[in-house]
Write a protein that holds these residues in place. Sequence first.
Motif, PDB file in Angstrom:
ATOM      1  N   LEU A   1       0.835  -1.208   0.000  1.00 40.18           N
ATOM      2  CA  LEU A   1       0.000   0.000   0.000  1.00 40.18           C
ATOM      3  C   LEU A   1       0.866   1.254   0.000  1.00 40.18           C
ATOM      4  O   LEU A   1       0.553   2.226  -0.680  1.00 40.18           O
ATOM      5  N   ARG A   2       1.961   1.206   0.736  1.00 37.05           N
ATOM      6  CA  ARG A   2       2.889   2.352   0.752  1.00 37.05           C
ATOM      7  C   ARG A   2       3.431   2.589  -0.661  1.00 37.05           C
ATOM      8  O   ARG A   2       3.539   3.713  -1.125  1.00 37.05           O
ATOM      9  N   ALA A   3       3.742   1.491  -1.368  1.00 40.29           N
ATOM     10  CA  ALA A   3       4.280   1.592  -2.727  1.00 40.29           C
ATOM     11  C   ALA A   3       3.210   1.973  -3.747  1.00 40.29           C
ATOM     12  O   ALA A   3       3.501   2.636  -4.736  1.00 40.29           O
ATOM     13  N   ASP A   4       1.958   1.558  -3.505  1.00 39.35           N
ATOM     14  CA  ASP A   4       0.859   1.801  -4.442  1.00 39.35           C
ATOM     15  C   ASP A   4      -0.391   2.202  -3.661  1.00 39.35           C
ATOM     16  O   ASP A   4      -1.286   1.390  -3.438  1.00 39.35           O
ATOM     17  N   PRO A   5      -0.461   3.490  -3.227  1.00 38.18           N
ATOM     18  CA  PRO A   5      -1.582   3.942  -2.399  1.00 38.18           C
ATOM     19  C   PRO A   5      -2.953   3.752  -3.058  1.00 38.18           C
ATOM     20  O   PRO A   5      -3.960   3.675  -2.361  1.00 38.18           O
ATOM     21  N   ALA A   6      -3.003   3.634  -4.372  1.00 34.04           N
ATOM     22  CA  ALA A   6      -4.276   3.442  -5.068  1.00 34.04           C
ATOM     23  C   ALA A   6      -4.963   2.133  -4.679  1.00 34.04           C
ATOM     24  O   ALA A   6      -6.155   1.957  -4.928  1.00 34.04           O
ATOM     25  N   LEU A   7      -4.235   1.199  -4.055  1.00 30.38           N
ATOM     26  CA  LEU A   7      -4.859  -0.032  -3.560  1.00 30.38           C
ATOM     27  C   LEU A   7      -5.974   0.280  -2.564  1.00 30.38           C
ATOM     28  O   LEU A   7      -6.938  -0.479  -2.446  1.00 30.38           O
ATOM     29  N   ALA A   8      -5.858   1.412  -1.861  1.00 27.85           N
ATOM     30  CA  ALA A   8      -6.907   1.814  -0.918  1.00 27.85           C
ATOM     31  C   ALA A   8      -8.206   2.124  -1.654  1.00 27.85           C
ATOM     32  O   ALA A   8      -9.287   2.003  -1.088  1.00 27.85           O
ATOM     33  N   ASN A   9      -8.104   2.511  -2.937  1.00 28.09           N
ATOM     34  CA  ASN A   9      -9.290   2.764  -3.753  1.00 28.09           C
ATOM     35  C   ASN A   9      -9.784   1.495  -4.436  1.00 28.09           C
ATOM     36  O   ASN A   9     -10.976   1.201  -4.429  1.00 28.09           O
ATOM     37  N   SER A  10      -8.864   0.752  -5.037  1.00 24.00           N
ATOM     38  CA  SER A  10      -9.270  -0.386  -5.870  1.00 24.00           C
ATOM     39  C   SER A  10      -9.702  -1.601  -5.054  1.00 24.00           C
ATOM     40  O   SER A  10     -10.549  -2.367  -5.495  1.00 24.00           O
ATOM     41  N   ASP A  11      -9.158  -1.769  -3.841  1.00 24.22           N
ATOM     42  CA  ASP A  11      -9.497  -2.938  -3.029  1.00 24.22           C
ATOM     43  C   ASP A  11      -9.385  -2.575  -1.544  1.00 24.22           C
ATOM     44  O   ASP A  11      -8.538  -3.104  -0.833  1.00 24.22           O
ATOM     45  N   PRO A  12     -10.240  -1.650  -1.061  1.00 24.42           N
ATOM     46  CA  PRO A  12     -10.075  -1.117   0.289  1.00 24.42           C
ATOM     47  C   PRO A  12     -10.191  -2.169   1.392  1.00 24.42           C
ATOM     48  O   PRO A  12      -9.559  -2.031   2.433  1.00 24.42           O
ATOM     49  N   MET A  13     -10.953  -3.228   1.171  1.00 27.29           N
ATOM     50  CA  MET A  13     -11.122  -4.231   2.214  1.00 27.29           C
ATOM     51  C   MET A  13     -10.339  -5.506   1.920  1.00 27.29           C
ATOM     52  O   MET A  13     -10.535  -6.530   2.572  1.00 27.29           O
ATOM     53  N   GLY A  14      -9.434  -5.423   0.946  1.00 25.56           N
ATOM     54  CA  GLY A  14      -8.595  -6.564   0.603  1.00 25.56           C
ATOM     55  C   GLY A  14      -7.146  -6.126   0.577  1.00 25.56           C
ATOM     56  O   GLY A  14      -6.538  -5.849   1.606  1.00 25.56           O
ATOM     57  N   ALA A  15      -6.587  -6.026  -0.640  1.00 21.91           N
ATOM     58  CA  ALA A  15      -5.175  -5.678  -0.810  1.00 21.91           C
ATOM     59  C   ALA A  15      -4.835  -4.289  -0.283  1.00 21.91           C
ATOM     60  O   ALA A  15      -3.666  -3.983  -0.040  1.00 21.91           O
ATOM     61  N   GLY A  16      -5.841  -3.441  -0.058  1.00 17.72           N
ATOM     62  CA  GLY A  16      -5.609  -2.073   0.412  1.00 17.72           C
ATOM     63  C   GLY A  16      -5.629  -1.913   1.923  1.00 17.72           C
ATOM     64  O   GLY A  16      -5.770  -0.805   2.428  1.00 17.72           O
ATOM     65  N   TRP A  17      -5.467  -3.024   2.673  1.00 19.79           N
ATOM     66  CA  TRP A  17      -5.415  -2.917   4.139  1.00 19.79           C
ATOM     67  C   TRP A  17      -4.228  -2.052   4.560  1.00 19.79           C
ATOM     68  O   TRP A  17      -3.265  -1.898   3.811  1.00 19.79           O
ATOM     69  N   PHE A  18      -4.295  -1.466   5.756  1.00 20.40           N
ATOM     70  CA  PHE A  18      -3.269  -0.531   6.220  1.00 20.40           C
ATOM     71  C   PHE A  18      -2.255  -1.180   7.163  1.00 20.40           C
ATOM     72  O   PHE A  18      -1.064  -1.083   6.950  1.00 20.40           O
ATOM     73  N   PHE A  19      -2.742  -1.803   8.233  1.00 22.23           N
ATOM     74  CA  PHE A  19      -1.819  -2.403   9.205  1.00 22.23           C
ATOM     75  C   PHE A  19      -2.527  -3.488  10.005  1.00 22.23           C
ATOM     76  O   PHE A  19      -3.748  -3.610   9.968  1.00 22.23           O
ATOM     77  N   LYS A  20      -1.704  -4.270  10.714  1.00 22.11           N
ATOM     78  CA  LYS A  20      -2.222  -5.299  11.617  1.00 22.11           C
ATOM     79  C   LYS A  20      -1.830  -4.924  13.036  1.00 22.11           C
ATOM     80  O   LYS A  20      -0.768  -4.326  13.253  1.00 22.11           O
ATOM     81  N   VAL A  21      -2.697  -5.278  13.955  1.00 21.32           N
ATOM     82  CA  VAL A  21      -2.490  -4.895  15.355  1.00 21.32           C
ATOM     83  C   VAL A  21      -2.817  -6.083  16.266  1.00 21.32           C
ATOM     84  O   VAL A  21      -3.773  -6.810  16.023  1.00 21.32           O
TER      85      VAL A  21
END
Length: 121
Positions: free
Chosen positions: A79-99
């Motif tokens: 996501l850091r490398a390709d922020p558009a993943l937050a648009n194209s797959d927000p609940m899949g490949a566009g996840w931000f972090f794990k806690v």
Amino acid sequence: MTIKYTEDHEWIAVEGDVATVGITAHAQDALGDVVFVDLPEVGKTFAQKEVAGVVESVKAAADVYMPVSGEVTEVNEALRADPALANSDPMGAGWFFKVRLSAPDEVAALMDEAAYKAFTG
């Protein structure tokens, strides 16, 4: 896996004592084209509702809040490398972090999908 939502438009998918966090489709829709994400440091501990990152779009910048208290165990470098993943797959490949959850009971107070749809409707 349990998926919950916050009033700040984050989603959280809980598996055991680890949860994956991202922004909702509603949030990415409102933001428009995401061009930058600022992700938290691995190992950093946050309290619930603390700012854990930032997402910037061509229209605006928004804070990403920690939906539950815990320690960041992983960030999405793709996501850091390709922020558009937050648009194209927000609940899949566009996840931000794990806690890793430090207060698992906080999850129960978050909205389920029906409540979130009513909230954003």
